[in-house]
Design an enzyme around this catalytic site. Structure first.
Site, PDB file in Angstrom:
ATOM      1  CG  ASP A   1      41.308  -9.785   1.984  1.00  0.00           C
ATOM      2  OD1 ASP A   1      40.450 -10.421   2.612  1.00  0.00           O
ATOM      3  OD2 ASP A   1      41.044  -8.775   1.300  1.00  0.00           O
TER       4      ASP A   1
ATOM      5  CD  GLU B   1      38.749 -11.580  -3.663  1.00  0.00           C
ATOM      6  OE1 GLU B   1      39.095 -11.186  -2.544  1.00  0.00           O
ATOM      7  OE2 GLU B   1      37.562 -11.767  -3.986  1.00  0.00           O
TER       8      GLU B   1
ATOM      9  CD  GLU C   1      40.432  -7.338   6.478  1.00  0.00           C
ATOM     10  OE1 GLU C   1      40.895  -6.193   6.738  1.00  0.00           O
ATOM     11  OE2 GLU C   1      39.561  -7.878   7.181  1.00  0.00           O
TER      12      GLU C   1
ATOM     13  CG  HIS D   1      32.499  -7.194   8.158  1.00  0.00           C
ATOM     14  ND1 HIS D   1      33.847  -7.430   8.138  1.00  0.00           N
ATOM     15  CD2 HIS D   1      32.089  -7.295   6.861  1.00  0.00           C
ATOM     16  CE1 HIS D   1      34.241  -7.675   6.898  1.00  0.00           C
ATOM     17  NE2 HIS D   1      33.191  -7.590   6.098  1.00  0.00           N
TER      18      HIS D   1
ATOM     19  NE  ARG E   1      40.054  -8.057  13.985  1.00  0.00           N
ATOM     20  CZ  ARG E   1      39.404  -9.219  13.902  1.00  0.00           C
ATOM     21  NH1 ARG E   1      38.669  -9.471  12.849  1.00  0.00           N
ATOM     22  NH2 ARG E   1      39.496 -10.121  14.866  1.00  0.00           N
TER      23      ARG E   1
ATOM     24  CG  HIS F   1      29.773  -9.613  10.879  1.00  0.00           C
ATOM     25  ND1 HIS F   1      30.447 -10.204  11.918  1.00  0.00           N
ATOM     26  CD2 HIS F   1      30.467  -9.950   9.756  1.00  0.00           C
ATOM     27  CE1 HIS F   1      31.492 -10.872  11.443  1.00  0.00           C
ATOM     28  NE2 HIS F   1      31.513 -10.729  10.133  1.00  0.00           N
TER      29      HIS F   1
END
Ligand code: UD1
Ligand code: UDP
Length: 382
Positions: free
Chosen positions: A99, A121, A135, A209, A211, A242
């Site tokens: 994604d 997936e 995503e 991580h 967003r 990250h």
């Protein structure tokens, strides 16, 4: 029979980890498939770590990553680069994973060339357009473009059916992350960095991580970590940070000088997976870690408001705690204080796979292209 040209397109660390078993499996059938790998390199160092581990040499590398890239940067740079690669190679099918923005642009570029799309997936959903962002929409758009959907679980299959995807286009395969994990975790693993071999205290492993968590939500998470450590002098946090500079800035501001916190570079997949298996507790907003940790019997507190991976929540090894400082602190404190509560969560369960997902995906492709007489057996967690 004509060979089928398969091109795997990916760009980030988790896509590489989860696509590697599929590429390695496809390469077992050189008479049937000509397999190429195109990376957008939406991630650079974190992608290269995985390619090196699985010894995958990309045939094409768009090298698109920019420091602090926006969604517009990734989408436009990947789409234009993929156009050229697809024009040159003309694959029969493009495989994308998951994604990310590379996933969506890979599927879109294939569609613009009228090339079939296989989505590994497929079918994960939260039902919330903005969580995770972007995503949830990347995967829905990819489902709209996909011709073959490799759903990791029955729940994912049902999500796709609900959106009108026809049943014959869906294969329930398990998640390839469990294939990768099984090849990687070993009881006798020795870390190259000796301090990880010598850990004696209770290890809390942390990654962040997302967003949508950048800014205040992330700060709140790190404040909770400090509160936890103040109560538990026998605990240490290992935090592979990250590479996103926006994440790094907040992490160093909040956790830079905390004695029990080890801020380290992202670990290669092998040491990271083995560290998960030695940790007492995992706090993360990662998708992949939510799938791996249950297989290792490690309790996970998920630093998100939503999850597209309800299976481990139902199994009891994963708890959604969001980004509220007190809620995270309370949940971690309970697990570190109360052995009974800890044991309730620390059960090894495998709702996401049995290590044979890549085999099923490749068998589905062999069946689809008439190299093999039967579709794969459906993965079932029970
Ligand atoms: C991306 C995916 C996310 C996935 C995550 C896995 C999108 C929009 N986001 O998020 O779905 O969960 O990867 O980690 O597709 N950077 C480096 N080196 C690296 C990797 C990243 O320096 O090897 C830095 C760069 O400054 C880059 C920034 O991190 O601009 C953010 O990378 P990006 O891919 O845009 O977002 P992620 O948060 O990594
Ligand atoms: N991972 C890793 N090194 C690290 C942190 C994570 O190899 O330092 C692995 C982890 O085992 C999992 C994947 O990276 O397989 C998850 O990546 P990430 O959390 O970046 O992305 P997501 O799964 O949320 O998309």
């Amino acid at each position: 029979m004509k060979k089928i040209k398969v091109m795997a397109v990916f760009g980030t660390r988790p896509e590489a980890i989860k696509m590697a078993p599929v590429i390695l499996e496809l390469r077992k059938f050189p008479a049937e498939f000509e397999t190429t790998v195109a990376v957008t390199a939406q991630h650079r160092e974190m992608l290269d770590q995985v390619l090196a581990l699985f010894k995958i040499q990309p045939d094409f590398d768009l090298n698109i990553m920019l420091a602090g890239q926006t969604l517009f940067d990734i989408t436009s740079r990947a789409l234009l680069g993929l156009n050229e690669i697809l024009s040159e190679v003309k694959p029969d099918i493009v495989l994308v994973h998951g994604d990310t923005t590379t996933t969506f642009t890979g599927a879109l570029a294939a569609f613009y060339h009228q090339i079939a799309v296989g989505h590994v997936e497929a079918g994960l959903r939260t039902g919330n357009k903005f969580s995770p962002f972007p995503e949830e929409i990347n995967r829905k758009l990819t489902s709209a473009l996909a011709d073959l959907n490799f759903a990791p679980t029955e729940t994912a299959r049902e999500n796709l059916l609900r959106e009108g995807v026809s049943a014959e286009k869906i294969f329930v395969t398990g998640n390839t992350v469990i294939d990768a994990l099984q090849q990687t975790v070993r009881a006798d693993f020795t870390f190259a960095d000796n301090f990880l071999n010598e850990l004696r205290s209770r290890v809390i492993l942390v990654t962040t991580h997302r967003r949508e968590n950048l800014g205040e939500p992330m700060r709140n998470v790190y404040r909770a970590l400090k509160k936890i450590l103040a109560d538990f002098p026998d605990a240490e946090i290992i935090f592979p940070v990250h590479k996103n500079p926006k994440v790094r800035e907040i992490v160093s501001a909040e956790l830079g000088n905390v004695a029990q916190v080890h801020l380290i570079e992202p670990l290669d997949y092998e040491p990271f997976a083995n560290l998960m298996s030695r940790a007492t507790l995992i706090l993360t907003d990662s998708g992949g870690v939510q799938e791996e940790a249950p297989a290792l019997g490690k309790p996970v507190l998920v630093l998100r408001e939503t999850t597209e991976r309800p299976e481990a929540v139902s199994a009891g090894t994963v708890k959604l705690v969001g980004t509220d400082t007190d809620k995270i602190y309370g949940a971690a404190k309970l697990l570190l204080n109360d052995a009974g509560e800890y044991q309730k969560m620390a059960n090894a369960v495998n709702p996401y796979g049995d290590g044979k997902a890549a085999r099923r995906i490749v068998q589905a492709l062999r069946w689809h292209y008439r190299f093999y007489s039967q579709p794969p057996e459906t993965f079932s967690a029970n």
